[in-house]
Enzyme design. Structure first.
Site, PDB file in Angstrom:
ATOM      1  CE  LYS A  29     -18.390  -5.607 -14.747  1.00 14.26           C
ATOM      2  NZ  LYS A  29     -19.401  -6.671 -15.001  1.00 14.26           N
ATOM      3  CG  ASP A 155     -20.303  -3.331 -11.785  1.00 19.68           C
ATOM      4  OD1 ASP A 155     -20.627  -4.081 -10.841  1.00 19.68           O
ATOM      5  OD2 ASP A 155     -20.624  -3.562 -12.962  1.00 19.68           O
TER       6      ASP A 155
END
Length: 313
Positions: A29, A155
């Site tokens: 990401k 996350d």
């Protein structure tokens, strides 16, 4: 490197009678925007961030065991293979909560740089959740998986959400999909120095040096402008608003990283930004052709940095 379509909805969960196993990609990401809005009583931080899933990925292979043991395997010397590994924690929490009496072997093939702000460990844990939900026949909903994921790391829920872009709030673990960006595809160069930076240290340093200044209303306005610009293809306008509160802390704690930013800007790369707590930097482009041109130029520095050409996925 094998090719995968992005997103777990594209992955075929295959098991055989001889060896019950699932192999999944585990994508990286980027944080296109990250602003800290306050310190929480649990010592975490409230923040607002825009996540983007990109095509750099690890491979996670999960194999059922007949005994209750959880075993982690990897060729990578930079990750723990014991109970501190996020994949172990993911398997353990789901095993305990649903009283599963079988174990699992988890093999991690790393390509995402470790400790670089790219979410590799969190993504690996999310892949384990998804694989075990299938292998152990638990039938958990996405909402149930999101709740479990939040216990492992801030996350991790983003990767469970399985969207190319998402808005993260609270600790980053309250994630929501972003309508209107289904067809948006960005190209990036990621430059990762061979330096492992622990995220808790950067947040601790931030507490000593800074306090939130911008009002939440303004931050939400910035986010709205970024998302609107991306939706309508106004990439330069979006990139000008990309920001990361943690970058200035990391650069202060690791001043050697400033030379990378300066070199990238000297080469003409615009919108250079650190992802998460770093040390990986990325730059954003609208086309593969432009990204490839700079990628080839950056090969001159491959002995100093790892360079990846990636896109939204």
């Amino acid at each position: 490197m094998p090719s995968y379509e992005c997103g777990y909805r594209y992955c075929s969960f295959k098991t055989s009678r001889a060896v019950k196993a699932i192999t999944l990609p585990s994508f990286a990401k980027l944080n296109l925007y990250l602003k800290i809005t306050g310190k929480r009583k649990d010592n975490y931080h409230d923040l607002i961030t825009i996540f983007e899933r990109v095509s750099l990925y690890d491979t996670i292979r999960v194999v059922l065991r007949d005994d209750p043991a959880i075993k982690i395997f990897s060729h990578c010397n930079d990750i723990p293979l014991d109970s501190t590994n996020l994949c172990f924690k993911a398997a353990k929490i789901i095993q305990d909560r649903y009283r599963v009496n079988k174990g699992v072997g988890i093999n991690i093939t790393k390509r995402i740089p470790v400790g670089a702000g790219l979410g590799g460990g969190s993504s690996n844990a999310a892949a384990v959740f998804l694989a075990l939900n299938k292998l152990w026949g638990l039938g958990l909903t996405q909402e149930e998986l999101l709740e479990l994921a939040a216990h492992i790391g801030c996350d991790v829920p983003f990767f469970i959400l399985d969207k190319p872009f998402a808005l993260g709030q609270k600790r980053g673990d309250k994630v929501s999909s972003i309508p209107g960006l289904k067809n948006t595809r960005l190209w990036h160069l990621i430059l990762a120095p061979t330096l492992n930076i622990p995220t808790p240290q950067i947040y601790s340093d931030w507490d000593k040096l800074y306090q939130p200044k911008a009002e939440l209303t303004k931050l939400k306005k910035d986010v709205k402008l970024i998302l609107s610009s991306l939706k309508y293809g106004a990439l330069p306008e979006a990139v000008r608003l990309f920001d990361n509160d943690l970058e200035r802390v990391t650069l202060r704690s690791y001043p050697q990283l400033k030379s990378i930013r300066l070199e990238l800007e000297r080469l003409g790369l615009l919108g250079v930004l650190m992802s998460g707590s770093g040390p990986a930097f990325f730059t954003t482009m609208a086309s593969k052709k432009e990204a490839m041109s700079y990628y080839q130029r950056l090969q001159l520095f491959r002995n100093q940095w790892r360079v990846f050409l990636v896109s939204t996925c």
